[in-house]
Motif scaffolding. Structure first.
Motif, PDB file in Angstrom:
ATOM      1  N   GLY A 117     -29.264 -11.974  63.767  1.00 51.21           N
ATOM      2  CA  GLY A 117     -30.386 -12.667  63.155  1.00 51.21           C
ATOM      3  C   GLY A 117     -30.244 -12.919  61.668  1.00 51.21           C
ATOM      4  O   GLY A 117     -31.137 -13.507  61.054  1.00 51.21           O
ATOM      5  N   THR A 118     -29.112 -12.523  61.061  1.00 51.33           N
ATOM      6  CA  THR A 118     -28.954 -12.685  59.608  1.00 51.33           C
ATOM      7  C   THR A 118     -28.236 -13.968  59.222  1.00 51.33           C
ATOM      8  O   THR A 118     -28.321 -14.395  58.073  1.00 51.33           O
ATOM      9  CB  THR A 118     -28.157 -11.512  59.017  1.00 51.33           C
ATOM     10  OG1 THR A 118     -26.814 -11.537  59.542  1.00 51.33           O
ATOM     11  CG2 THR A 118     -28.811 -10.182  59.345  1.00 51.33           C
ATOM     12  N   GLY A 119     -27.478 -14.553  60.140  1.00 57.01           N
ATOM     13  CA  GLY A 119     -26.633 -15.688  59.788  1.00 57.01           C
ATOM     14  C   GLY A 119     -25.287 -15.280  59.230  1.00 57.01           C
ATOM     15  O   GLY A 119     -24.435 -16.131  58.955  1.00 57.01           O
ATOM     16  N   VAL A 120     -25.056 -13.981  59.051  1.00 56.69           N
ATOM     17  CA  VAL A 120     -23.764 -13.479  58.576  1.00 56.69           C
ATOM     18  C   VAL A 120     -22.852 -13.284  59.782  1.00 56.69           C
ATOM     19  O   VAL A 120     -23.250 -12.689  60.788  1.00 56.69           O
ATOM     20  CB  VAL A 120     -23.933 -12.152  57.812  1.00 56.69           C
ATOM     21  CG1 VAL A 120     -22.580 -11.556  57.429  1.00 56.69           C
ATOM     22  CG2 VAL A 120     -24.787 -12.370  56.559  1.00 56.69           C
ATOM     23  N   HIS A 151     -18.751 -25.027  50.057  1.00 58.08           N
ATOM     24  CA  HIS A 151     -18.021 -24.902  51.320  1.00 58.08           C
ATOM     25  C   HIS A 151     -17.162 -23.643  51.390  1.00 58.08           C
ATOM     26  O   HIS A 151     -16.674 -23.280  52.471  1.00 58.08           O
ATOM     27  CB  HIS A 151     -17.121 -26.116  51.536  1.00 58.08           C
ATOM     28  CG  HIS A 151     -16.014 -26.236  50.519  1.00 58.08           C
ATOM     29  ND1 HIS A 151     -16.170 -26.924  49.348  1.00 58.08           N
ATOM     30  CD2 HIS A 151     -14.746 -25.744  50.494  1.00 58.08           C
ATOM     31  CE1 HIS A 151     -15.054 -26.870  48.645  1.00 58.08           C
ATOM     32  NE2 HIS A 151     -14.174 -26.144  49.322  1.00 58.08           N
ATOM     33  N   VAL A 152     -16.936 -22.969  50.270  1.00 59.77           N
ATOM     34  CA  VAL A 152     -16.083 -21.781  50.266  1.00 59.77           C
ATOM     35  C   VAL A 152     -16.866 -20.598  50.827  1.00 59.77           C
ATOM     36  O   VAL A 152     -17.984 -20.326  50.403  1.00 59.77           O
ATOM     37  CB  VAL A 152     -15.570 -21.476  48.845  1.00 59.77           C
ATOM     38  CG1 VAL A 152     -14.845 -20.127  48.807  1.00 59.77           C
ATOM     39  CG2 VAL A 152     -14.630 -22.584  48.370  1.00 59.77           C
ATOM     40  N   SER A 153     -16.284 -19.896  51.779  1.00 60.81           N
ATOM     41  CA  SER A 153     -16.956 -18.739  52.364  1.00 60.81           C
ATOM     42  C   SER A 153     -16.637 -17.488  51.549  1.00 60.81           C
ATOM     43  O   SER A 153     -15.578 -17.378  50.929  1.00 60.81           O
ATOM     44  CB  SER A 153     -16.538 -18.547  53.821  1.00 60.81           C
ATOM     45  OG  SER A 153     -15.167 -18.210  53.903  1.00 60.81           O
ATOM     46  N   PHE A 154     -17.561 -16.558  51.564  1.00 59.14           N
ATOM     47  CA  PHE A 154     -17.407 -15.302  50.840  1.00 59.14           C
ATOM     48  C   PHE A 154     -17.516 -14.167  51.841  1.00 59.14           C
ATOM     49  O   PHE A 154     -18.525 -14.049  52.553  1.00 59.14           O
ATOM     50  CB  PHE A 154     -18.500 -15.180  49.773  1.00 59.14           C
ATOM     51  CG  PHE A 154     -18.469 -13.893  48.983  1.00 59.14           C
ATOM     52  CD1 PHE A 154     -17.268 -13.304  48.598  1.00 59.14           C
ATOM     53  CD2 PHE A 154     -19.653 -13.261  48.621  1.00 59.14           C
ATOM     54  CE1 PHE A 154     -17.242 -12.124  47.875  1.00 59.14           C
ATOM     55  CE2 PHE A 154     -19.643 -12.080  47.892  1.00 59.14           C
ATOM     56  CZ  PHE A 154     -18.434 -11.506  47.519  1.00 59.14           C
ATOM     57  N   GLY A 155     -16.467 -13.354  51.914  1.00 60.09           N
ATOM     58  CA  GLY A 155     -16.456 -12.263  52.867  1.00 60.09           C
ATOM     59  C   GLY A 155     -15.948 -10.978  52.254  1.00 60.09           C
ATOM     60  O   GLY A 155     -15.192 -10.987  51.269  1.00 60.09           O
ATOM     61  N   GLY A 208     -28.000 -11.276  52.951  1.00 58.54           N
ATOM     62  CA  GLY A 208     -27.288 -12.551  53.049  1.00 58.54           C
ATOM     63  C   GLY A 208     -26.400 -12.835  51.861  1.00 58.54           C
ATOM     64  O   GLY A 208     -26.160 -13.988  51.520  1.00 58.54           O
ATOM     65  N   TRP A 209     -25.864 -11.794  51.223  1.00 59.59           N
ATOM     66  CA  TRP A 209     -25.010 -11.984  50.057  1.00 59.59           C
ATOM     67  C   TRP A 209     -23.570 -12.304  50.439  1.00 59.59           C
ATOM     68  O   TRP A 209     -22.743 -12.565  49.559  1.00 59.59           O
ATOM     69  CB  TRP A 209     -25.017 -10.731  49.185  1.00 59.59           C
ATOM     70  CG  TRP A 209     -26.349 -10.428  48.563  1.00 59.59           C
ATOM     71  CD1 TRP A 209     -27.390 -11.291  48.376  1.00 59.59           C
ATOM     72  CD2 TRP A 209     -26.790  -9.156  48.062  1.00 59.59           C
ATOM     73  NE1 TRP A 209     -28.449 -10.645  47.786  1.00 59.59           N
ATOM     74  CE2 TRP A 209     -28.113  -9.327  47.571  1.00 59.59           C
ATOM     75  CE3 TRP A 209     -26.204  -7.901  47.963  1.00 59.59           C
ATOM     76  CZ2 TRP A 209     -28.837  -8.295  47.007  1.00 59.59           C
ATOM     77  CZ3 TRP A 209     -26.925  -6.867  47.402  1.00 59.59           C
ATOM     78  CH2 TRP A 209     -28.231  -7.056  46.919  1.00 59.59           C
ATOM     79  N   VAL A 210     -23.243 -12.246  51.709  1.00 60.67           N
ATOM     80  CA  VAL A 210     -21.907 -12.592  52.195  1.00 60.67           C
ATOM     81  C   VAL A 210     -22.050 -13.582  53.341  1.00 60.67           C
ATOM     82  O   VAL A 210     -23.070 -13.631  54.021  1.00 60.67           O
ATOM     83  CB  VAL A 210     -21.126 -11.346  52.668  1.00 60.67           C
ATOM     84  CG1 VAL A 210     -20.749 -10.467  51.490  1.00 60.67           C
ATOM     85  CG2 VAL A 210     -21.912 -10.555  53.708  1.00 60.67           C
TER      86      VAL A 210
END
Length: 665
Positions: free
Chosen positions: A352-355, A276-280, A319-321
């Protein structure tokens, strides 16, 4: 009516003999009325007219910087009580500006704002690196943020060791002092060497120590990767390149891959430990210029890909972030790097990436001395958010930094809040978790301090909505944007201190990643003298119609589960909506209907006013799927048929009866 209306549009059907066609149509209409309608809340919500000034979901945050005591603590060596009082004030500022997250720097210079087994206590707490502040700041900060339902994003600087280049000034137990081969000096500062695999693993371990031990909502890296270029100096890592970079054609490609490895591995480790932790990451605003690379932006500034080896575009595309927050710290129309050029470019990158794209905003420039004329305009920051509205990919903004939000020079922050943050906002949902069950309101009590609500539910957090009056049903459009959103909380109680008159409340439950449940049943509270509003659907108890009216769910523009339709006839035969009008006075009457080119161009709507029936002809071929105002009328008090839909019209096409809304004005 889905089957009948569709069949009547087919060429072979219209070629049938009239008697056979009539029989087929009647059979299809009968079949349509026997089908159990399926509610289509998504379709209704999609048809709602939302206000871009009150978006339902938007990340709104500010950076709280600890390095050099920029924001917090205001100076080293404060007492525990003073530090905590200051931090609470920053959170209260965020709440007052209707933000929903804070990004707090907890590892500014290879140190820690928590008891870390990897790195020393930060000097910015006590004035002495390694000095115990007497409490656990990270545990305190996370708890206080969550008490206000603010997300807490833990901000780490990965490579910076010190803002000086003297290793003897580091505490003797500092890993960079104990392992001199891990570091290099450049530009008067000390850095960990990103090209050493052991160093990369150590940095990741130090970050994961905080992630594993504390209930943070996000991990955030800033724009400092390899150091920004210093004229006349070269990064002293040629020996490291010789040792580890054999498969790379250039030292630049190798450096970029070193940063990519840190980003990719952190992403994997964070989500393996806590999904659940987001990475930005908040990179420099320019990846590359189009003059260098056709994939780049129409800019001519420093290129982070080449200067600090930050391949931020690849992080997004791979999609690494979970979110990217480019620091677009330039004004609209800036010739080197225009704000509007970069928002368009980054929007295209994330599409379109979901980021999620969250813009880093330069609050520190607004009204500051020495800045360009554009930054002396109180509207500049607010105009950035107007530009954002042109890009649905932009999910919010983060402001640098907290002290500049508080300073509100030239009223720039106040102007922005008044234009864009008049209502709270839910955070953007991330991931694919199922929504929780709808909560149930157990109490809604008017007290001297406001309306006190309580409920049961299984959410991590809850959203509270307030609608004026006493609607008979929850209109999906109530929840399509934030105009009715009063607040959010992680508790199961809430006091609405801003309520006046009679209101109906709804509560939704949210997961940790912000998926939202269906609304609870409405609960009314307030004084009887408040605004009255009621919605009457064709399925409501007060609706009556003869057998000549069919039932359909054909159109996606319907309100509720279905609507009623009938052919025009030379007789009134109205479908009526009965309502209880609480007192004589002026009321606005609105209608909702699905539109279709085959429906009636002059459907007669009847309003039973205090001076007699008034008829309004409505073209139901267009304007459907939204509330349409018939007018404002004087109505008598009592329970009676207030609005009707007549069949008596000379124009062709079905007349439609779906929903009516009556509001006292």
């Amino acid at each position: 009516m889905r089957f009948a209306a569709y069949a009547l549009k087919l060429p072979f059907v219209t070629a049938l003999p009239r008697t056979l066609l009539a029989a087929l149509t009647a059979a299809l209409v009968t079949l349509a009325t026997l089908v159990v309608p399926v509610p289509a809340p998504a379709a209704v919500a999609a048809a709602c007219q939302t206000d871009p000034a009150t978006p339902k979901r938007q990340l709104r945050a500010m950076w709280i910087s600890s390095v050099a005591n920029i924001d917090w603590p205001s100076r080293p060596g404060l007492t525990v009580s003073a530090q905590q009082t200051e931090f609470r004030a920053w959170l209260d500022l965020a709440v007052a500006k209707r933000m929903n997250a804070v990004v707090v720097q907890i590892r500014p210079t290879a140190d820690a704002f928590w008891p870390s087994s990897y790195e020393p206590w930060s000097q910015w707490l006590t004035g002495t690196q390694g000095g115990n502040p007497g409490y656990d700041p990270l545990a305190f900060m996370v708890s206080e943020a969550h008490a206000r339902n603010l997300e807490f994003h833990a901000w780490f600087n990965p490579y910076r060791i010190a803002n000086h280049d003297d290793p003897t000034k580091l505490v003797s137990t500092h890993p960079a002092r104990k392992n001199p081969s891990w570091r290099f000096a450049y530009g008067g500062k000390l850095y960990y060497n990103p090209g050493i695999p052991t160093v990369r693993a150590f940095i990741e371990d130090a970050i994961m120590d905080a992630v594993s031990k504390y209930d943070v909502d996000g991990v955030h890296l800033d724009d400092y990767f390899y150091p920004y270029p210093v004229s006349g100096e070269s990064i002293p890592d040629s020996g490291t390149y010789a040792q580890y970079g054999g498969s790379f054609g250039s030292i630049a490609d190798w450096r970029r891959e070193n940063v990519n490895l840190l980003v990719r591995e952190l992403d994997q480790r964070i989500h393996a430990a806590k999904p659940h932790v987001s990475f930005g990451i908040s990179p420099f605003g320019i990846w590359r210029n189009s003059g260098t690379d056709p994939l780049g932006s129409r800019t001519s500034g420093l290129q982070s890909y080449d200067a600090i080896y930050a391949d931020s575009r690849t992080w997004v595309k791979q999609g690494w972030v979970d979110y990217i927050s480019p620091q677009i710290y330039w004004h609209l129309g800036f010739s080197t790097a225009a704000y509007e050029v970069l928002t368009a470019w980054w929007s295209d990158v994330v599409r379109g990436t979901g980021v999620q794209l969250v813009v880093g905003q330069a609050a520190y420039r607004a009204g500051a001395s020495g800045q360009e004329a554009a930054w002396q305009d109180p509207a500049e920051l607010s105009d950035h958010l107007y530009d954002n509205r042109q890009h649905p990919e932009i999910a919010g903004d983060i402001y640098f930094s907290a002290k500049d939000v508080r300073a509100d020079r030239i009223g720039a922050i106040t102007r922005l809040v008044n234009a864009h943050y008049t209502r709270p906002a839910l955070l953007p949902a991330r991931g694919g978790a199922a929504a929780p069950a709808a909560p149930a309101i157990t109490a809604a009590t008017q007290g001297s301090g406001g309306v006190q609500l309580a409920w049961t539910g299984s959410g991590t957090a809850y959203a509270v909505y307030r609608v004026a009056g006493t609607p008979s049903a929850a209109d999906p459009c109530f929840f399509a944007d934030a105009r009715n959103l009063v607040g959010t909380t992680r508790a199961k109680t809430f006091t609405d201190t801003t309520a006046s008159g009679t209101n109906t409340y709804y509560v939704t439950a949210l997961t940790r990643t912000h998926q939202e449940s269906a609304p609870s049943a409405g609960r009314t509270a307030g004084s009887s003298g408040g605004t009255f509003s009621v919605i009457l659907d064709n399925a409501a108890a007060g609706f009556t119609a003869s057998a000549g009216w069919g039932t359909s769910a054909y159109s996606s523009q319907l309100y509720g589960a279905d609507y009623r339709f009938a052919d025009p006839v030379a007789a009134s035969d109205p479908a009526w909506y009965a309502a209880t009008i609480p007192s004589a006075g002026s009321y606005r009457v609105e209608v909702w209907y699905p539109a279709n080119s085959g429906y009636n161009s002059a459907t007669p709507f009847i309003v039973a006013t205090s001076s007699g029936n008034q008829t309004v002809a409505v073209d139901q071929r267009s304007g459907g799927g939204a509330w349409r105002v018939l007018g404002t009328y004087t109505l008598n008090a009592g329970t009676y048929n207030v609005v009707g839909v007549s069949r008596w019209t000379s124009t062709t096409g079905y007349v439609i009866a779906d929903a009516v809304r009556i509001t006292k004005v």
